[in-house]
Design an enzyme around this catalytic site. Sequence first.
Site, short mmCIF file in Angstrom:
data_model
loop_
_atom_site.label_atom_id
_atom_site.label_comp_id
_atom_site.label_asym_id
_atom_site.label_seq_id
_atom_site.Cartn_x
_atom_site.Cartn_y
_atom_site.Cartn_z
N ASP A 99 0.92 -1.19 -0.02
CA ASP A 99 0.01 -0.06 -0.15
C ASP A 99 0.80 1.15 -0.11
O ASP A 99 1.42 1.49 1.23
CB ASP A 99 -0.92 0.12 1.48
CG ASP A 99 -2.10 -0.96 1.21
OD1 ASP A 99 -1.96 -2.01 0.32
OD2 ASP A 99 -2.98 -0.77 1.98
N LYS A 163 -6.99 3.53 -3.06
CA LYS A 163 -7.40 3.41 -1.76
C LYS A 163 -7.50 4.70 -1.32
O LYS A 163 -6.95 5.59 -1.64
CB LYS A 163 -6.25 2.68 -0.78
CG LYS A 163 -6.39 2.70 0.49
CD LYS A 163 -5.10 2.03 1.16
CE LYS A 163 -5.29 2.11 2.76
NZ LYS A 163 -3.82 1.68 3.17
N LYS A 192 -10.22 0.19 -2.24
CA LYS A 192 -10.15 -0.03 -0.56
C LYS A 192 -10.29 1.26 0.08
O LYS A 192 -9.88 2.26 -0.32
CB LYS A 192 -8.81 -0.60 -0.48
CG LYS A 192 -8.50 -0.58 1.14
CD LYS A 192 -7.08 -1.17 1.31
CE LYS A 192 -6.70 -1.25 2.80
NZ LYS A 192 -5.10 -1.73 3.22
#
Length: 231
Positions: A99, A163, A192
């Site tokens: 991430d 995300k 996400k």
Amino acid sequence: MTATYRGYTFEQIAKTLDHSVLKPEVTRADIEAGAAIAAKYSTASYCVQGVNIDQAAKLLEGSGVPVCATVGFPHGAITTAAKAFEATEATKNGATEVDMVINVGGLIGGDDELVLEDIRAVASSAHAGGAHLKVILETSLLTAEQIVRGCELAEKAGADFVKTSTGFGSAGATLENIKLMKATVGDRLRVKASGGVRTVDQVIDFIEAGVSRCGTSNAEAILLEFNEKAS
């Protein structure tokens, strides 16, 4: 008969959660406790910072729970070369998901080529190590136009997910931003939600808005709440 809540099973909710232990003050004991939660509930992943990847991977070996590593966290304001190296080291130490935080200032300032190459370099490193890449936009700092542009650049650069947030910004995931991100990437990338995810109803609302994952430090509480509400 399998118990459900709002049409979802316990397993479906658990497999949406990236259980996260990311505060700067966490100890090795905290990482061990977080890994135990991730393994107990078979969460989608266990997300930690770089210094804790090796420990997390060893603790979760054989559990089926992947380790997710943060890169350029939490501000995204390190060099592209440093981010790419961080991703490479993360996969060598056992992470199978990465991430990364984008160059937020670059996106806001309209330097799309800088943002694109930043993501592309990390995508290359992550994929070379067998990991999926999630690109954190930090939506609380962005306009709707900037969120759309960030999603488009992440897709162009070869990311696997977009995300919402680090969880360390001024605000976290919102339904409005999730719907905007999903409308932008469609089914080509996954979405996400992260930041302020604390209840099972939030998780389900986000799933129904199009997310595949929710990052949260509250996975156990969410899943216990599911059990209380399921029938």
